[in-house]
Design a protein around this motif. Structure first.
Motif: not given
Length: 164
Positions: A124-129
């Protein structure tokens, strides 16, 4: 003080947002000199010609001349040019203030969202590198809103450093 504004800039919506935010910062801090790459027609007028070396040399020079970088992290992934610019700033010990406004970060304490992390394809969350984010956090801060970013700029302008 020179500031490098790293942001995606190829969609009209990106250009409009970049201009809006840079203008807001310029009005609040008229003493700052902000380099917004999309304003550099020598290398970014897409009807003209600039090869990869011209672009790399011009923007790298501007990053190296800056005392602070502001980097926009929103998008499907961190823009590849922005990630490169963050790497150059980090290598040159230039503080970086990241802006990450993705609304999917809300609800970090929502139990259903947390439980969904254990189900395949239900993040449900966005991923950043994390490597790129780590470079920012080692010499700066990531902010969740324009208001928080503006406060971070104020702190840097008055104290010459970023609280980590």
């Amino acid at each position: 003080m020179n500031i490098y504004f790293a942001a995606p800039m190829f969609a009209k919506s990106e250009q409009i947002y970049n201009s809006y935010l840079v203008e807001k910062i310029r009005k609040q801090y008229p003493q700052l000199k902000i380099y917004l790459p999309q304003e550099n027609d020598t290398i970014n007028d897409k009807a003209a010609y600039a090869d990869s070396k011209m672009i790399a040399l011009a923007d790298t020079k501007k990053v190296e001349e800056s005392q602070l970088m502001i980097a926009l992290l929103d998008g499907v992934t961190i823009d590849s040019g922005v990630a490169s610019e963050i790497g150059i700033a980090y290598a040159n010990h230039i503080p970086i203030l990241g802006l990450y406004t993705d609304s999917r970060q809300q609800g970090a304490d929502n139990q259903q969202k947390l439980e969904a992390l254990g189900t395949v394809a239900e993040n449900q969350f966005h991923y950043l590198n994390l490597y790129t984010v780590g470079l920012i956090k080692l010499n700066g801060q990531v902010y969740p809103s324009e208001e928080a970013l503006l406060e971070g700029i104020q702190q840097f302008v008055t104290q010459g450093k970023v609280d980590e």
